[in-house]
Motif scaffolding. Structure first.
Motif, PDB file in Angstrom:
ATOM      1  N   GLY A   1      32.904  40.595  51.716  1.00 14.75           N
ATOM      2  CA  GLY A   1      33.120  39.170  51.483  1.00 14.75           C
ATOM      3  C   GLY A   1      34.499  38.951  50.881  1.00 14.75           C
ATOM      4  N   GLU A   2      34.570  38.213  49.771  1.00 14.60           N
ATOM      5  CA  GLU A   2      35.852  37.882  49.152  1.00 14.60           C
ATOM      6  C   GLU A   2      36.441  39.026  48.340  1.00 14.60           C
ATOM      7  OE1 GLU A   2      36.187  34.380  46.829  1.00 14.60           O
ATOM      8  OE2 GLU A   2      35.420  33.048  48.376  1.00 14.60           O
ATOM      9  N   THR A   3      35.623  39.958  47.895  1.00 21.24           N
ATOM     10  CA  THR A   3      36.096  41.001  46.979  1.00 21.24           C
ATOM     11  C   THR A   3      35.632  42.390  47.425  1.00 21.24           C
ATOM     12  OG1 THR A   3      34.119  40.841  45.572  1.00 21.24           O
ATOM     13  CG2 THR A   3      35.979  39.379  45.038  1.00 21.24           C
ATOM     14  N   PRO A   4      36.351  43.443  47.024  1.00 18.94           N
ATOM     15  CA  PRO A   4      35.900  44.814  47.291  1.00 18.94           C
ATOM     16  C   PRO A   4      34.917  45.259  46.200  1.00 18.94           C
ATOM     17  CG  PRO A   4      38.089  44.851  46.305  1.00 18.94           C
ATOM     18  CD  PRO A   4      37.697  43.399  46.441  1.00 18.94           C
ATOM     19  N   ARG A   5      33.703  44.838  46.302  1.00 20.76           N
ATOM     20  CA  ARG A   5      32.738  44.968  45.202  1.00 20.76           C
ATOM     21  C   ARG A   5      32.464  46.413  44.811  1.00 20.76           C
ATOM     22  NH1 ARG A   5      28.656  40.540  47.862  1.00 20.76           N
ATOM     23  NH2 ARG A   5      30.066  38.746  47.655  1.00 20.76           N
ATOM     24  N   ILE A   6      32.273  47.271  45.799  1.00 19.12           N
ATOM     25  CA  ILE A   6      31.964  48.670  45.485  1.00 19.12           C
ATOM     26  C   ILE A   6      33.166  49.328  44.813  1.00 19.12           C
ATOM     27  CG2 ILE A   6      31.417  50.925  46.485  1.00 19.12           C
ATOM     28  CD1 ILE A   6      29.756  49.475  48.582  1.00 19.12           C
ATOM     29  N   ALA A   7      34.376  49.000  45.280  1.00 21.42           N
ATOM     30  CA  ALA A   7      35.581  49.547  44.665  1.00 21.42           C
ATOM     31  C   ALA A   7      35.707  49.093  43.207  1.00 21.42           C
ATOM     32  CB  ALA A   7      36.821  49.121  45.456  1.00 21.42           C
ATOM     33  N   ILE A   8      35.363  47.833  42.950  1.00 17.90           N
ATOM     34  CA  ILE A   8      35.397  47.318  41.573  1.00 17.90           C
ATOM     35  C   ILE A   8      34.384  48.068  40.710  1.00 17.90           C
ATOM     36  CG2 ILE A   8      34.871  45.311  40.129  1.00 17.90           C
ATOM     37  CD1 ILE A   8      36.014  43.553  42.380  1.00 17.90           C
ATOM     38  N   PHE A   9      33.202  48.284  41.253  1.00 16.39           N
ATOM     39  CA  PHE A   9      32.158  49.003  40.510  1.00 16.39           C
ATOM     40  C   PHE A   9      32.607  50.431  40.170  1.00 16.39           C
ATOM     41  CE2 PHE A   9      28.514  51.931  40.736  1.00 16.39           C
ATOM     42  CZ  PHE A   9      27.758  51.458  39.671  1.00 16.39           C
ATOM     43  N   LEU A  10      33.176  51.131  41.143  1.00 12.09           N
ATOM     44  CA  LEU A  10      33.615  52.503  40.910  1.00 12.09           C
ATOM     45  C   LEU A  10      34.817  52.557  39.975  1.00 12.09           C
ATOM     46  CD1 LEU A  10      33.157  53.986  44.494  1.00 12.09           C
ATOM     47  CD2 LEU A  10      31.711  54.328  42.478  1.00 12.09           C
TER      48      LEU A  10
END
Length: 432
Positions: free
Chosen positions: A321-330
């Protein structure tokens, strides 16, 4: 395909300022004062580092006009030098530029918060810093616009409070500036070139965020014009601001009271305005450091996403979507691990050395290959000065801090090893 270009000039400048005005500002001058033994030399170092940062912002601005996508050094060096060099720069950005920087700011925030409220002393070490990282990750995990608007509001609040601090301090000049009144002498005979270079290296870390907007260039409107302007305007504002506030830090309080102290800002605030003013400065520092954690959490995963998009990392690092969510989590998990295993001064030296090398190589790429005949003479001079000055400072500082600098070199070697393994895997897949 969703148009992700939703950030304007104000938000881009906010990203630059919030990346720069962070933990380094509130800790570095105490360490530098202990080593240089002279307020005047500390201010000289801040001035030199500011000029170098301005040259760097111009160099990065030239690159941003040519490559108008997110990715930062990874993108630039992959396109201009070699994919291996770009991949290496990406690894350095992720490990030192974002993961290490987030940990450094979060650790400093925890120390500042503990000074504000002694009742928090019973919490396990690192728990506050880790909680801050989690909150910043949640802020940027879902909507870019909401995260950036909140970021802008916090940045405006912290700058307003810091300007109040500067105004109150200068209102007392020179009658209540203890080191200024004592006319602390410049003891140049006891300061070696490597010692001065180490302080410059630390201070340069405080300027590192001058290139922050390049990492989310693909989400900035009118990228070709907006990003270079944001880099230059944001850096100019911070250079002037840094020089003023560090003049207060090194001259307003007695030398013996602040030299070598991590919490130099709150100590000086207490000396100027008493307990309440020290408490207010502590609050400003906490707000300021949160913005540093927040903006790194916003832009760092964009590098991971770009590397994933190019096939250099698994696809799940990419945007959801709008953000790289998994990358942010890691990114958050890795930062919390850093918090648990490092100390503040060691982390400062490691980050300063590693990021300086990466920046020098990136701006130095303007003098090579395709760029050499495409940039103006004055831009070549600026790029040459930044590259040479940064490399000299880094290696002189490394000679005095071999262990932390060796850790930076290990980061680089690990990046090369990862690239080699990925290349071999690709070759095997292609052959099959």
């Amino acid at each position: 395909m969703t148009d992700r270009k939703i950030l304007g000039l104000t938000s881009s400048i906010g990203i630059v300022i919030s990346s720069m005005v962070g933990a380094g500002l509130y800790t570095t001058s105490g360490f530098a004062l202990a080593d240089l033994k002279s307020p005047a030399l500390v201010l000289l170092a801040w001035g030199i580092a500011g000029i170098i940062a301005l040259c760097g912002s111009i160099g990065y601005g030239v690159l941003a006009r040519q490559f108008q996508e997110s990715g930062g050094e990874y993108l630039y060096l992959s396109k201009t030098v070699h994919p291996a060099v770009g991949f290496l720069a990406g690894i350095v950005s992720i490990v030192a530029g974002f993961t290490g920087a987030i940990a450094f700011a979060a650790i400093t925030l925890e120390a500042s918060l503990l000074d504000l409220s002694k009742s928090l002393d019973q919490l396990p070490a690192g728990s506050i810093a880790s909680t801050v990282v989690v909150l910043a990750a949640l802020q940027h995990m879902f909507r870019v616009r909401i995260g950036s608007q909140l970021q802008n509001a916090i940045v405006l609040s912290k700058l307003s409070l810091l300007l109040i601090f500067i105004a109150v301090a200068f209102a007392q000049f020179p009658d209540q500036w203890e080191s200024w009144k004592s006319k602390t002498s410049i003891q140049t005979s006891s300061v070696s070139l490597s010692t001065f270079a180490t302080s410059l290296m630390w201070i340069s870390f405080s300027y590192c965020g001058f290139n922050a907007a390049i990492y989310c260039a693909g989400e900035i409107k009118n990228t070709e014009q907006t990003v270079p302007r944001a880099l230059l305007i944001g850096t100019l504002l911070v250079v002037g601001f840094y020089w003023c506030i560090n003049a207060v830090f090194v001259y307003a309080a007695p030398y013996d009271q602040v030299a070598g102290q991590e919490q130099i800002a709150t100590i000086v605030a207490g000396d100027i305005g008493g307990v309440w003013f020290a408490w207010l400065m502590g609050l400003v520092i906490v707000i300021s450091l949160y913005t540093s954690v927040s903006v790194s959490m916003m832009i760092g995963p964009r590098v991971l996403a770009r590397m994933a998009e190019d096939g250099n990392l698994p696809g799940w690092f990419n945007f959801q979507g709008e953000t790289p969510r998994i990358a942010i989590f890691l990114q958050a998990i890795a930062s919390i691990l850093f918090i648990q295993v490092t100390t503040l001064r060691e982390l400062l030296t490691y980050l300063s050395f590693t990021l300086s090398l990466c920046s020098a190589i990136t701006v130095g790429s303007l003098l090579l290959g395709r760029h050499r005949n495409q940039i103006r003479l004055w831009q070549k001079i600026v790029a040459s000065f930044f590259t040479l000055a940064t490399l000299v400072i880094s290696f002189l500082g490394a000679s005095r801090n071999p262990r932390e600098s060796a850790a930076g070199l290990v980061t680089i070697l690990v990046g090369l090893l990862i690239y080699w393994l990925i290349s071999r895997r690709r070759m095997s897949v292609n052959q099959d």
